[in-house]
Design a protein around this motif. Sequence first.
Motif, PDB file in Angstrom:
ATOM      1  N   UNK A   7      -1.665   2.334  -2.363  1.00 21.63           N
ATOM      2  CA  UNK A   7      -1.983   1.131  -1.601  1.00 21.63           C
ATOM      3  C   UNK A   7      -2.047   1.576  -0.056  1.00 21.63           C
ATOM      4  N   UNK A   8      -1.637   2.742   0.313  1.00 19.21           N
ATOM      5  CA  UNK A   8      -1.739   3.215   1.541  1.00 19.21           C
ATOM      6  C   UNK A   8      -3.190   3.623   2.030  1.00 19.21           C
ATOM      7  N   UNK A   9      -3.962   4.021   0.926  1.00 18.14           N
ATOM      8  CA  UNK A   9      -5.045   4.689   0.916  1.00 18.14           C
ATOM      9  C   UNK A   9      -5.990   3.776   1.781  1.00 18.14           C
ATOM     10  N   UNK A  10      -6.696   4.421   2.834  1.00 23.08           N
ATOM     11  CA  UNK A  10      -7.775   3.946   3.579  1.00 23.08           C
ATOM     12  C   UNK A  10      -7.173   2.365   4.230  1.00 23.08           C
ATOM     13  N   UNK A  11      -6.215   2.631   4.823  1.00 23.25           N
ATOM     14  CA  UNK A  11      -5.480   1.448   5.650  1.00 23.25           C
ATOM     15  C   UNK A  11      -5.426   0.078   4.617  1.00 23.25           C
ATOM     16  N   UNK A  12      -5.228   0.556   3.329  1.00 26.67           N
ATOM     17  CA  UNK A  12      -5.156  -0.763   2.586  1.00 26.67           C
ATOM     18  C   UNK A  12      -6.169  -1.246   1.683  1.00 26.67           C
ATOM     19  N   UNK A  13      -7.084  -0.349   1.329  1.00 25.27           N
ATOM     20  CA  UNK A  13      -8.126  -0.604   0.546  1.00 25.27           C
ATOM     21  C   UNK A  13      -7.848  -1.385  -0.890  1.00 25.27           C
ATOM     22  N   UNK A  14      -6.820  -0.501  -1.514  1.00 22.52           N
ATOM     23  CA  UNK A  14      -6.462  -1.369  -2.626  1.00 22.52           C
ATOM     24  C   UNK A  14      -5.210  -2.409  -2.532  1.00 22.52           C
ATOM     25  N   UNK A  15      -5.240  -3.332  -3.238  1.00 21.34           N
ATOM     26  CA  UNK A  15      -4.174  -4.286  -3.185  1.00 21.34           C
ATOM     27  C   UNK A  15      -3.155  -4.246  -4.523  1.00 21.34           C
ATOM     28  N   UNK A  16      -3.885  -3.546  -5.513  1.00 18.32           N
ATOM     29  CA  UNK A  16      -3.233  -3.406  -6.887  1.00 18.32           C
ATOM     30  C   UNK A  16      -3.369  -1.918  -7.282  1.00 18.32           C
ATOM     31  N   UNK A  17      -2.326  -1.188  -7.621  1.00 14.26           N
ATOM     32  CA  UNK A  17      -2.385   0.132  -7.959  1.00 14.26           C
ATOM     33  C   UNK A  17      -1.128   0.380  -9.245  1.00 14.26           C
ATOM     34  N   UNK A  18      -1.914   0.910 -10.320  1.00  9.84           N
ATOM     35  CA  UNK A  18      -1.232   1.252 -11.564  1.00  9.84           C
ATOM     36  C   UNK A  18      -1.113   2.726 -11.942  1.00  9.84           C
ATOM     37  N   UNK A  19       0.005   2.931 -12.163  1.00 10.48           N
ATOM     38  CA  UNK A  19       0.506   4.176 -12.882  1.00 10.48           C
ATOM     39  C   UNK A  19      -0.042   4.048 -14.357  1.00 10.48           C
ATOM     40  N   UNK A  30      -9.797 -10.678  -9.029  1.00 14.32           N
ATOM     41  CA  UNK A  30     -11.315 -10.264  -8.822  1.00 14.32           C
ATOM     42  C   UNK A  30     -12.098 -11.408  -7.906  1.00 14.32           C
ATOM     43  N   UNK A  31     -11.936 -12.580  -8.345  1.00 12.51           N
ATOM     44  CA  UNK A  31     -12.547 -13.648  -7.509  1.00 12.51           C
ATOM     45  C   UNK A  31     -11.920 -13.347  -5.933  1.00 12.51           C
ATOM     46  N   UNK A  32     -10.836 -13.019  -5.490  1.00 16.50           N
ATOM     47  CA  UNK A  32     -10.447 -13.052  -4.359  1.00 16.50           C
ATOM     48  C   UNK A  32     -11.000 -11.849  -3.520  1.00 16.50           C
ATOM     49  N   UNK A  33     -11.756 -10.829  -4.351  1.00 17.20           N
ATOM     50  CA  UNK A  33     -11.969  -9.882  -3.958  1.00 17.20           C
ATOM     51  C   UNK A  33     -11.369  -8.602  -3.531  1.00 17.20           C
ATOM     52  N   UNK A  34     -10.053  -8.642  -4.354  1.00 18.25           N
ATOM     53  CA  UNK A  34      -8.863  -7.603  -4.188  1.00 18.25           C
ATOM     54  C   UNK A  34      -9.258  -6.321  -5.185  1.00 18.25           C
ATOM     55  N   UNK A  35      -9.223  -5.156  -4.520  1.00 18.93           N
ATOM     56  CA  UNK A  35      -9.463  -3.879  -5.047  1.00 18.93           C
ATOM     57  C   UNK A  35      -8.382  -3.390  -5.926  1.00 18.93           C
ATOM     58  N   UNK A  36      -8.391  -2.869  -7.133  1.00 18.18           N
ATOM     59  CA  UNK A  36      -7.534  -2.428  -8.012  1.00 18.18           C
ATOM     60  C   UNK A  36      -7.840  -0.744  -8.133  1.00 18.18           C
ATOM     61  N   UNK A  37      -6.660  -0.152  -8.170  1.00 11.00           N
ATOM     62  CA  UNK A  37      -6.910   1.355  -8.696  1.00 11.00           C
ATOM     63  C   UNK A  37      -6.007   1.732  -9.947  1.00 11.00           C
ATOM     64  N   UNK A  38      -6.358   2.791 -10.186  1.00  9.53           N
ATOM     65  CA  UNK A  38      -5.183   3.450 -11.287  1.00  9.53           C
ATOM     66  C   UNK A  38      -5.238   4.913 -10.991  1.00  9.53           C
TER      67      UNK A  38
END
Length: 375
Positions: free
Chosen positions: A136-148, A293-301
């Motif tokens: 979630x720290x990546x690129x000053x908050x590019x992602x709002x959801x992070x899954x292990x 997704x509709x709110x434009x939040x980015x997710x990462x794994x």
Amino acid sequence: MLSRDKTLVVATYATERYGYALPNFGRRIASAIAEAKDSVYSIKFLFIGDESKEINELAHQYIRAYLPDWCDFYFKPLPLQDAKVKNYKEDAQLLIAQMQGEAFSIARKMGADLFFSTEADVLVQPNSLRVALDCLHFDNGYYDIAMCTYPSQGGGPFLGGRGSQYRHIEEDVHQDERKVPDELLEEKKKQEEKIREAKDVDEGLYEELRKIDEKIKECEPIGNVYELNAKTWRKRGWMEYAYPSIGKGAIVPTDWVGLGATLLSKKALSLAHFDGYEGKGTQDLYIGWNRWKPAGLNMCVTTHSICDHVVRKRDGEDQIWDDFTHVHVYHELEGEYAGHLRQRHGQHYKFIAGEEPKIPVTDESPKEEEVVNKD
């Protein structure tokens, strides 16, 4: 976007029928919380359970007792009845949504800046929470959801990959990438014509089409994922197919997540509501595609910190309620495939007094060159 001034709520959810891995879970989550101590201002643990005596005892004996003294513990029982609930049916999914929705609401009331959703049969690594915070720290908050990531409920592929609004998890192997008999393709064509010619919506016709599609999915692929991608690059649904050979050290975008080891930002938590959900499909996919997704939040794994999964053994489509498989996950240690995702299936031990040895069960994940896409 450092988190050292943030309040983090870690939550899990379990009814009496799903407390089988809580001794293992409690040890693992306590380790992860201890390792993340210096990353946030405060960490609180929230357990959403049913009103059974067993869940109350398990939660306190194996979670509260193991948590660091500085981590506050909260237990919220709900009047839930799941004795006759079957996994992935509407009533089961609505029950899960009720428990997770309660956790989201309580966390918001607590003033949570971050929310780490865990499931009671997913065993995180000591670095999982810290790694998710780093994501979630990546690129000053590019992602709002992070899954292990972790293996699916059936002990199958790892979670995370690509999807769309119309197919929340894309196919790993598309129809034209399978060796489908001509007569089966003709059967599908005729069924589609019947649907087009029908004057009214006929669920029976659609059900027959779904059955044909399932038969097609059982047909052998024309090659492994590397051969398929060499011919045509496509979005694919699950981790090993969406991002083949990805593993240790990686963070990649995903179109969907589970909620078994997943960190939410404050904005993602504020949007986490199940209103409108009717139990069709899983509740985590609903939130992803209808809220985030509709709110434009980015997710990462991340495939760097990967989690074990304790799953019920299966008898065909049915689950065996009192027999479990521990899906151990790891990264290949050496050779050309060093760092790649692996899993090994074995007997589940809680490591508590009175356990007896079980018949060994080993099911190693295949080497890369042996992988053939399966749905």
